[in-house]
Design an enzyme around this catalytic site. Structure first.
Site: not given
Length: 156
Positions: A59, A83-85, A89, A91, A130
């Protein structure tokens, strides 16, 4: 004096669209891409010859590719898919925020339509929902918004 309404419609057969899709979390991103491509072809009636797909590692790299595409002047709209899950942390916040900020900067700097279909979720289950499950397909929704905005901008 009558009110003037400017609204986008979906079909735009002559549109040239580029999609930048992250390979990270590919099990989600590929479903987003499938949804976007289906919407561009079915609702937008966009020819496959007018669609370019660019794959990037993650991403955080999406805005760089979007910037290069925007600078080329070849596209009516760009679509960002990733997609960022959330993990354990900080991050997650860095990647999600910088990706969103970069996408917005590309849009405003280049005055080009960039539809943001990058998911930022707390869990894998939310991402799955989603990407074509209970909550629809956000890749499809991003493509639909891009099609509508192409026609809005052409009228402006």
């Amino acid at each position: 004096m009558p009110v003037t309404y400017i609204e986008g419609i979906k079909p735009c057969q002559d549109a040239k669209v580029a999609i930048v899709v992250s390979r990270f979390n590919s099990f989600i991103c590929e479903r987003l891409l499938e949804g976007a491509l289906d919407t561009l072809k079915r609702e937008g009636q966009v020819s496959e010859d007018n669609i370019t797909v660019v794959r990037v590692p993650g991403a955080i790299e999406i805005p760089v590719a979007l910037e290069a595409l925007a600078q080329s002047g070849k596209y009516d709209a760009l679509i960002a898919l990733g997609c960022v899950i959330r993990g354990a942390t900080y991050h997650f916040e860095v990647v999600a925020n910088e990706c969103a900020k970069g996408i917005t900067q590309v849009t405003l700097k280049n005055k080009v339509i960039v539809s943001n279909g990058v998911l930022t979720t707390n869990t894998i289950d939310e991402a799955v929902q989603r990407a074509g499950s209970k909550a629809g397909n956000k890749g499809s929704e991003a493509a639909s918004a891009a099609l509508e905005m192409i026609n809005v901008m052409r009228q402006l």
